[in-house]
Design an enzyme around this catalytic site. Structure first.
Site, PDB file in Angstrom:
ATOM      1  N   ARG A 105       0.926  -1.326   0.017  1.00 29.54           N
ATOM      2  CA  ARG A 105      -0.287  -0.068  -0.008  1.00 29.54           C
ATOM      3  C   ARG A 105       0.844   1.111   0.032  1.00 29.54           C
ATOM      4  NH1 ARG A 105      -4.947  -2.223   3.692  1.00 29.54           N
ATOM      5  NH2 ARG A 105      -6.064  -3.354   1.987  1.00 29.54           N
TER       6      ARG A 105
ATOM      7  N   GLU B  63       6.698 -10.475  14.232  1.00 25.08           N
ATOM      8  CA  GLU B  63       5.885 -11.264  15.624  1.00 25.08           C
ATOM      9  C   GLU B  63       6.381 -12.917  15.660  1.00 25.08           C
ATOM     10  OE1 GLU B  63       1.955 -11.168  18.375  1.00 25.08           O
ATOM     11  OE2 GLU B  63       2.026 -10.237  16.474  1.00 25.08           O
TER      12      GLU B  63
END
Length: 181
Positions: free
Chosen positions: A67, A104
C-alpha cells in the site's frame, strides 16, 4: 484551527471501514480501501500528507509494498520527487540490496534496487500503516545502506498503541490518522 483539524481527521476516519476479528480473532482491522475510493477523502489524505513535507528537500519517495505504492507515487508527484519501490523478496528484476527483519512470528525481507537511491539523496519513506514499526525500520535501514538520507516517514494511519515510532528514532514520523485501540 485545532478543532477544525480534528473535525477533518474525524471525517477521514469515518471513511475507514473497521472489520473486527480480521485477519484473526481479537484484531480490529482498519480497511483504508473505503477511504481510497472516495475522491474527496483520497485527495484530502494526499494533500495533508504532502503539506507536512512542503518546503523540505525530498528527492525520492520510497514506498513500501504494497500500500505504500498507493500513497508513495502521489506524494512523489506532488513533492516534485521521484518514486522507488521497496518490495518483498524476488519481485525486482535488477541487482538488489536486502534487509531481513523480525516479525512477531518469524522473519521477513525487503528489497530495493541497488541504484534506486544515490548517496546523499533525501528520501521520504511512505506506507499506509505504522503498526509495530518493524517494516518501516527495515525500509529505513535499506535506504541508509544505499547512502540515502531519510528525511521522514509518512503514514496514512498509525496504531499508536503499538508504539511503532520507537523503532524510528531521530526520524520525522508523520501519520495523519491515529488510533489508540
Amino acid at each position: 484551527m485545532t478543532a477544525l483539524k480534528g473535525e477533518m481527521m474525524d471525517e477521514l476516519k469515518k471513511l475507514i471501514r473497521e472489520i473486527p476479528d480480521y485477519p484473526k480473532p481479537g484484531i480490529l482491522f482498519y480497511d483504508i480501501t473505503t477511504l481510497l475510493k472516495d475522491p474527496k477523502g483520497f485527495h484530502s489524505m494526499v494533500d495533508k500528507l504532502c503539506a507536512h513535507y512542503d518546503g523540505r528537500e525530498v528527492d525520492v519517495v520510497a514506498g513500501i509494498e504494497a500500500r505504500g505504492f498507493i500513497f508513495g507515487p502521489a506524494l512523489a508527484y506532488r513533492l516534485g520527487a521521484g518514486f522507488v519501490p521497496i518490495r518483498k523478496p524476488k519481485k525486482l528484476p535488477s541487482k538488489c540490496a536486502s534487509v531481513t527483519y523480525q516479525l512477531e512470528y518469524g522473519t521477513d525481507q525487503l528489497d530495493i534496487h541497488e541504484d534506486a537511491v544515490k548517496p546523499g539523496q533525501h528520501v521520504l519513506v511512505c506506507d499506509d500503516l505504522l503498526a509495530t514499526g518493524g517494516t518501516a525500520a527495515a525500509a529505513v535501514k535499506l535506504i541508509r545502506q544505499l547512502g540515502g538520507e531519510v528525511v521522514g516517514a509518512a503514514f496514512a494511519v498509525e496504531l499508536s498503541f503499538l508504539n511503532g515510532r520507537a523503532k524510528l528514532p531521530g526520524i520525522d514520523v508523520f501519520s495523519l490518522l491515529k488510533y489508540d485501540k
